[in-house]
Design a protein around this motif. Structure first.
Motif, PDB file in Angstrom:
ATOM      1  N   PRO A   8       0.834  -1.202   0.000  1.00 32.51           N
ATOM      2  CA  PRO A   8       0.000   0.000   0.000  1.00 32.51           C
ATOM      3  C   PRO A   8       0.871   1.255   0.000  1.00 32.51           C
ATOM      4  O   PRO A   8       1.972   1.276   0.550  1.00 32.51           O
ATOM      5  N   ALA A   9       0.345   2.283  -0.631  1.00 35.74           N
ATOM      6  CA  ALA A   9       1.083   3.542  -0.689  1.00 35.74           C
ATOM      7  C   ALA A   9       1.131   4.212   0.673  1.00 35.74           C
ATOM      8  O   ALA A   9       2.081   4.912   0.996  1.00 35.74           O
ATOM      9  N   GLU A  10       0.084   3.993   1.472  1.00 30.42           N
ATOM     10  CA  GLU A  10       0.032   4.603   2.793  1.00 30.42           C
ATOM     11  C   GLU A  10      -0.291   3.523   3.816  1.00 30.42           C
ATOM     12  O   GLU A  10      -1.122   2.641   3.567  1.00 30.42           O
ATOM     13  N   ALA A  11       0.378   3.551   4.947  1.00 31.98           N
ATOM     14  CA  ALA A  11       0.163   2.537   5.982  1.00 31.98           C
ATOM     15  C   ALA A  11      -1.217   2.710   6.594  1.00 31.98           C
ATOM     16  O   ALA A  11      -1.636   3.826   6.888  1.00 31.98           O
ATOM     17  N   PRO A  12      -1.965   1.604   6.793  1.00 29.88           N
ATOM     18  CA  PRO A  12      -3.296   1.723   7.397  1.00 29.88           C
ATOM     19  C   PRO A  12      -3.182   2.061   8.878  1.00 29.88           C
ATOM     20  O   PRO A  12      -2.208   1.732   9.544  1.00 29.88           O
ATOM     21  N   GLN A  13      -4.207   2.716   9.387  1.00 32.48           N
ATOM     22  CA  GLN A  13      -4.249   3.072  10.800  1.00 32.48           C
ATOM     23  C   GLN A  13      -4.635   1.828  11.592  1.00 32.48           C
ATOM     24  O   GLN A  13      -5.636   1.180  11.304  1.00 32.48           O
ATOM     25  N   LEU A  14      -3.841   1.486  12.581  1.00 34.12           N
ATOM     26  CA  LEU A  14      -4.090   0.292  13.388  1.00 34.12           C
ATOM     27  C   LEU A  14      -4.784   0.664  14.681  1.00 34.12           C
ATOM     28  O   LEU A  14      -4.623   1.774  15.197  1.00 34.12           O
ATOM     29  N   GLU A  15      -5.540  -0.320  15.217  1.00 32.09           N
ATOM     30  CA  GLU A  15      -6.160  -0.131  16.522  1.00 32.09           C
ATOM     31  C   GLU A  15      -5.083  -0.236  17.584  1.00 32.09           C
ATOM     32  O   GLU A  15      -4.303  -1.183  17.599  1.00 32.09           O
ATOM     33  N   LEU A  16      -5.023   0.720  18.456  1.00 25.51           N
ATOM     34  CA  LEU A  16      -3.997   0.698  19.483  1.00 25.51           C
ATOM     35  C   LEU A  16      -4.393  -0.147  20.688  1.00 25.51           C
ATOM     36  O   LEU A  16      -3.547  -0.616  21.414  1.00 25.51           O
ATOM     37  N   LYS A  17      -5.682  -0.342  20.893  1.00 23.65           N
ATOM     38  CA  LYS A  17      -6.143  -1.132  22.028  1.00 23.65           C
ATOM     39  C   LYS A  17      -6.670  -2.463  21.515  1.00 23.65           C
ATOM     40  O   LYS A  17      -7.637  -2.520  20.769  1.00 23.65           O
ATOM     41  N   ALA A  18      -5.986  -3.539  21.893  1.00 21.02           N
ATOM     42  CA  ALA A  18      -6.435  -4.873  21.489  1.00 21.02           C
ATOM     43  C   ALA A  18      -7.596  -5.290  22.383  1.00 21.02           C
ATOM     44  O   ALA A  18      -7.620  -5.016  23.582  1.00 21.02           O
ATOM     45  N   ASN A  19      -8.564  -5.984  21.802  1.00 25.31           N
ATOM     46  CA  ASN A  19      -9.729  -6.392  22.577  1.00 25.31           C
ATOM     47  C   ASN A  19      -9.800  -7.900  22.757  1.00 25.31           C
ATOM     48  O   ASN A  19     -10.801  -8.429  23.185  1.00 25.31           O
ATOM     49  N   TYR A  20      -8.732  -8.619  22.417  1.00 28.77           N
ATOM     50  CA  TYR A  20      -8.726 -10.063  22.606  1.00 28.77           C
ATOM     51  C   TYR A  20      -7.281 -10.509  22.860  1.00 28.77           C
ATOM     52  O   TYR A  20      -6.332  -9.847  22.484  1.00 28.77           O
ATOM     53  N   GLY A  21      -7.143 -11.646  23.532  1.00 28.13           N
ATOM     54  CA  GLY A  21      -5.830 -12.243  23.726  1.00 28.13           C
ATOM     55  C   GLY A  21      -4.971 -11.601  24.782  1.00 28.13           C
ATOM     56  O   GLY A  21      -3.835 -12.001  24.969  1.00 28.13           O
ATOM     57  N   LEU A  22      -5.472 -10.602  25.485  1.00 29.86           N
ATOM     58  CA  LEU A  22      -4.676  -9.943  26.507  1.00 29.86           C
ATOM     59  C   LEU A  22      -5.367 -10.062  27.851  1.00 29.86           C
ATOM     60  O   LEU A  22      -6.592 -10.128  27.943  1.00 29.86           O
ATOM     61  N   VAL A  23      -4.575 -10.094  28.896  1.00 28.74           N
ATOM     62  CA  VAL A  23      -5.135 -10.103  30.249  1.00 28.74           C
ATOM     63  C   VAL A  23      -4.693  -8.836  30.947  1.00 28.74           C
ATOM     64  O   VAL A  23      -3.712  -8.207  30.595  1.00 28.74           O
ATOM     65  N   GLU A  24      -5.440  -8.476  31.926  1.00 21.22           N
ATOM     66  CA  GLU A  24      -5.111  -7.292  32.699  1.00 21.22           C
ATOM     67  C   GLU A  24      -3.974  -7.624  33.662  1.00 21.22           C
ATOM     68  O   GLU A  24      -3.967  -8.702  34.261  1.00 21.22           O
ATOM     69  N   PRO A  25      -3.010  -6.745  33.822  1.00 26.52           N
ATOM     70  CA  PRO A  25      -1.913  -7.044  34.752  1.00 26.52           C
ATOM     71  C   PRO A  25      -2.392  -7.011  36.194  1.00 26.52           C
ATOM     72  O   PRO A  25      -3.244  -6.213  36.570  1.00 26.52           O
ATOM     73  N   VAL A  26      -1.842  -7.929  36.991  1.00 24.12           N
ATOM     74  CA  VAL A  26      -2.172  -7.992  38.407  1.00 24.12           C
ATOM     75  C   VAL A  26      -1.097  -7.227  39.161  1.00 24.12           C
ATOM     76  O   VAL A  26       0.094  -7.516  38.998  1.00 24.12           O
ATOM     77  N   PRO A  27      -1.455  -6.243  39.948  1.00 25.44           N
ATOM     78  CA  PRO A  27      -0.426  -5.491  40.682  1.00 25.44           C
ATOM     79  C   PRO A  27       0.280  -6.383  41.686  1.00 25.44           C
ATOM     80  O   PRO A  27      -0.342  -7.205  42.361  1.00 25.44           O
ATOM     81  N   PHE A  28       1.600  -6.253  41.761  1.00 21.43           N
ATOM     82  CA  PHE A  28       2.392  -7.071  42.678  1.00 21.43           C
ATOM     83  C   PHE A  28       2.354  -6.479  44.070  1.00 21.43           C
ATOM     84  O   PHE A  28       2.489  -5.272  44.252  1.00 21.43           O
ATOM     85  N   GLU A  29       2.164  -7.350  45.048  1.00 20.46           N
ATOM     86  CA  GLU A  29       2.174  -6.938  46.447  1.00 20.46           C
ATOM     87  C   GLU A  29       3.120  -7.859  47.199  1.00 20.46           C
ATOM     88  O   GLU A  29       3.093  -9.078  46.998  1.00 20.46           O
ATOM     89  N   PHE A  30       3.952  -7.281  48.027  1.00 16.53           N
ATOM     90  CA  PHE A  30       4.848  -8.088  48.843  1.00 16.53           C
ATOM     91  C   PHE A  30       4.039  -8.856  49.870  1.00 16.53           C
ATOM     92  O   PHE A  30       3.084  -8.320  50.446  1.00 16.53           O
ATOM     93  N   PRO A  31       4.416 -10.117  50.147  1.00 22.90           N
ATOM     94  CA  PRO A  31       3.683 -10.854  51.174  1.00 22.90           C
ATOM     95  C   PRO A  31       3.994 -10.283  52.561  1.00 22.90           C
ATOM     96  O   PRO A  31       5.020  -9.635  52.771  1.00 22.90           O
ATOM     97  N   ALA A  32       3.099 -10.539  53.477  1.00 23.28           N
ATOM     98  CA  ALA A  32       3.283 -10.035  54.843  1.00 23.28           C
ATOM     99  C   ALA A  32       4.468 -10.739  55.492  1.00 23.28           C
ATOM    100  O   ALA A  32       4.731 -11.917  55.229  1.00 23.28           O
TER     101      ALA A  32
END
Length: 105
Positions: free
Chosen positions: A30-54
């Protein structure tokens, strides 16, 4: 010398890429690159915040102070031993045997 060859090298590489793209993939660039979606809506999981154990109740400041390595006893056995002279071993005289049962054909 490198800069004199650089232009022809880039031109030949571009022609080869275009030729192979036409033969193998049959895709138009293509003469011009297509605009891509920056936010994926599949195949990703939300990161779990790390907490030090007590901390366990056994880890008190007195317990941690007991691990002070500067207060360890002096170890006299850590001195390097002098190298012993290696005595040469006599290798056995190995003669080829013809009666081994192996045949080379």
């Amino acid at each position: 010398v490198f800069f004199r060859k650089l232009g022809s090298l880039i031109k030949n590489t571009l022609e080869k890429c275009q030729r192979e793209n036409g033969f193998i993939y049959f895709q138009k660039v293509p003469a011009e690159a297509p605009q891509l979606e920056l936010k994926a809506n599949y195949g990703l999981v939300e990161p779990v915040p790390f907490e030090f154990p007590a901390l366990n109740a056994h880890w008190t400041p007195e317990t941690l102070a007991a691990f002070d390595l500067t207060k360890r006893p002096k170890d006299d056995t850590a001195k390097p031993k002098p190298d012993e002279e290696v005595k040469p071993l006599k290798e056995p005289d190995i003669k080829p045997q013809k009666d081994s049962g192996c045949q080379i054909s």
